[in-house]
Design an enzyme around this catalytic site. Structure first.
Site, PDB file in Angstrom:
ATOM      1  CB  SER A   1     -41.568  11.427 -14.183  1.00 40.18           C
ATOM      2  OG  SER A   1     -42.209  12.658 -13.960  1.00 40.18           O
TER       3      SER A   1
ATOM      4  CG  HIS B   1     -38.432   8.291 -13.770  1.00 45.14           C
ATOM      5  ND1 HIS B   1     -39.269   7.212 -13.591  1.00 45.14           N
ATOM      6  CD2 HIS B   1     -39.035   9.333 -13.158  1.00 45.14           C
ATOM      7  CE1 HIS B   1     -40.342   7.597 -12.933  1.00 45.14           C
ATOM      8  NE2 HIS B   1     -40.229   8.881 -12.647  1.00 45.14           N
TER       9      HIS B   1
ATOM     10  CE  LYS C   1     -39.438   7.667  -9.218  1.00 45.24           C
ATOM     11  NZ  LYS C   1     -40.875   7.621  -9.018  1.00 45.24           N
TER      12      LYS C   1
HETATM   13  N1  PMP Z   1     -38.236  12.957  -9.023  1.00 41.44           N
HETATM   14  C1  PMP Z   1     -38.913  12.434 -10.061  1.00 41.44           C
HETATM   15  C2  PMP Z   1     -38.590  12.904 -11.443  1.00 41.44           C
HETATM   16  C3  PMP Z   1     -39.908  11.455  -9.825  1.00 41.44           C
HETATM   17  O1  PMP Z   1     -40.600  10.939 -10.842  1.00 41.44           O
HETATM   18  C4  PMP Z   1     -40.164  11.035  -8.501  1.00 41.44           C
HETATM   19  C5  PMP Z   1     -41.195   9.961  -8.188  1.00 41.44           C
HETATM   20  N2  PMP Z   1     -42.476  10.207  -8.616  1.00 41.44           N
HETATM   21  C6  PMP Z   1     -39.441  11.610  -7.480  1.00 41.44           C
HETATM   22  C7  PMP Z   1     -38.476  12.566  -7.759  1.00 41.44           C
HETATM   23  C8  PMP Z   1     -39.683  11.227  -6.056  1.00 41.44           C
HETATM   24  O2  PMP Z   1     -39.056  10.022  -5.766  1.00 41.44           O
HETATM   25  P1  PMP Z   1     -39.590   9.139  -4.539  1.00 41.44           P
HETATM   26  O3  PMP Z   1     -40.719   8.315  -5.086  1.00 41.44           O
HETATM   27  O4  PMP Z   1     -38.397   8.344  -4.141  1.00 41.44           O
HETATM   28  O5  PMP Z   1     -40.030  10.084  -3.501  1.00 41.44           O
END
Ligand code: PMP
Length: 391
Positions: free
Chosen positions: A180, A208, A239
């Site tokens: 991310s 992502h 997302k």
């Molecule tokens: N895994 C990764 C790699 C992320 O970037 C994120 C979001 N920041 C999440 C999980 C969590 O997803 P959510 O926003 O749906 O809680």
């Protein structure tokens, strides 16, 4: 009031380092351009990859669901909070991912925590990439299994970890599909080969990659043609899908187990009808409007090349996430501020989200940015970068 003085002290330190920030309020709908502090700016900080947050079909589905089923569900899934719509979404997700089953969680975060904290015990070991998301790290903190962290995307270190851990019952390798903060992709085919050679199982967090990689946005497993060889896929609905939630796709046994043991699933209320209906609609949009994903990638190529040509350090990014790495924390924050002055919102990211010395401004383009938006954003980066001596 006494008792929390240590919090104030730490906050003062953040202020001294120039990294204390109030939350940024978005005063418009999420999109290619947003209004912040009364000013319209180009949005380069959201995860709204396909622009679905304001898609007419998603909005209509949400409105109809509110009319018919109300605002909330009033219960956790396992008591009285499973509506037909929840099951329908899970069937659609399983079909979409080519897995036997899927289970929706309140967020991607709770999906990772729910799986990792429940499926292993002291007889098992988790082998985790050093740059995995915080929700994976927290899930690992909650499991009784042993843990071994391998260097980021380093297959030699992963193999060493597999050799060291032969005595455990289950060995679970866990990796982000797309990382991310750097936008690089995990070498999943090689990870799967190693897993098969050493009799381990693989879990991929595709937050992502959901809606971004693979046919119609099916994720990294589809992108690399690895269907049937990755045991657990976590995806997000928050997302590219444009709404909120996370899911786990895998076997029926995995789904049944999680329903009985995953604590965020068991002990937290289910998604409201509007959220679930909008997610269902988003899957339809992924299947019927693949041109959105094509536009996302065309925009990605244009913007990434533009930043590189200007002389910025964009790391190893291969996806719509492009970091502009400046190193110094205060400089990253200054770059973000200058960009805002020139009409672009892109956030500075500092320790502990990224390692010390790797502070950056992270950019994410979307399918709904126009060529003019991206050209204007590159112009702002050029001006701000030169003024701050970064390029
Ligand atoms: N895994 C990764 C790699 C992320 O970037 C994120 C979001 N920041 C999440 C999980 C969590 O997803 P959510 O926003 O749906 O809680």
């Amino acid at each position: 009031m006494k008792g929390l003085a240590h919090l104030r002290e730490e906050l003062e330190q953040l202020k001294a380092q120039g990294v204390f920030r109030p939350l940024t309020e978005i005063e418009s709908a999420q999109g290619a351009r947003v209004v912040i502090r009364g000013k319209e700016v180009i949005q380069l900080a959201s995860n709204n990859y396909l622009g679905l947050t304001t898609h007419p079909k998603l909005k209509e589905a949400a409105l109809k669901a509110v009319e018919r089923y109300g605002a909330g569900t009033g219960s956790v899934r396992t008591i009285a909070g499973t509506f037909t719509m929840h099951e329908e979404l899970e069937k659609k997700l399983a079909e979409f991912k080519h897995t036997e089953a899927a289970l929706v969680f309140q967020s991607g975060f709770t999906a990772n925590v729910g799986v990792l904290s429940s499926i292993l015990d002291e007889r098992d070991v988790v082998i985790s990439d050093a740059l995995n998301h915080a929700s994976i790290i927290d899930g690992i903190r909650l499991t009784k299994a042993a843990r071994r962290i391998y260097r980021h995307n380093d297959l030699d270190d992963l193999e060493a970890a597999l050799k060291e851990t032969q005595g455990y019952r289950t060995r679970l390798i866990v990796t982000d599909g797309v990382f991310s903060m750097d936008g690089d992709i995990a070498p999943l085919p090689q990870i799967v080969e190693l897993a098969e050679r050493y009799d381990a199982i693989v879990m991929v967090d595709d937050a992502h990659a959901s809606g971004v990689l693979g046919k119609n946005g099916r994720g990294t497993v589809d992108h690399f043609g690895l269907h049937g060889r990755v045991h657990i896929q976590v995806g997000t609905l928050s997302k590219a899908i444009g709404v909120l939630g996370g899911y786990v796709a895998g076997s029926q046994v995995l789904r049944d187990y999680l329903i009985h043991r995953a604590r965020p699933f068991l002990f937290s209320t289910s998604h409201p009808p509007a959220v679930t209906a909008a997610c269902l609609s988003a899957i339809e949009v992924l299947l019927t409007e693949p041109e959105r994903i094509e536009r996302l990638w065309a925009n990605t190529r244009f913007f990434k090349n533009g930043l590189k040509n200007l002389g910025f350090d964009t790391g190893n990014s291969e996806t719509p996430i492009t970091p502009v790495i400046v190193g110094d924390e205060a400089l990253a924050m200054k770059l973000s501020d200058k960009l805002f002055e020139y009409g672009v919102y892109a956030q500075g990211i500092v320790y502990p989200t990224v390692p010390k010395g790797k502070a950056r401004v992270r950019t994410i383009v979307t399918a709904v940015h126009t060529k003019e938006d991206l050209e204007a954003a590159l112009h702002a980066f050029e001006k701000a970068g030169k003024e701050l001596g970064i390029i």
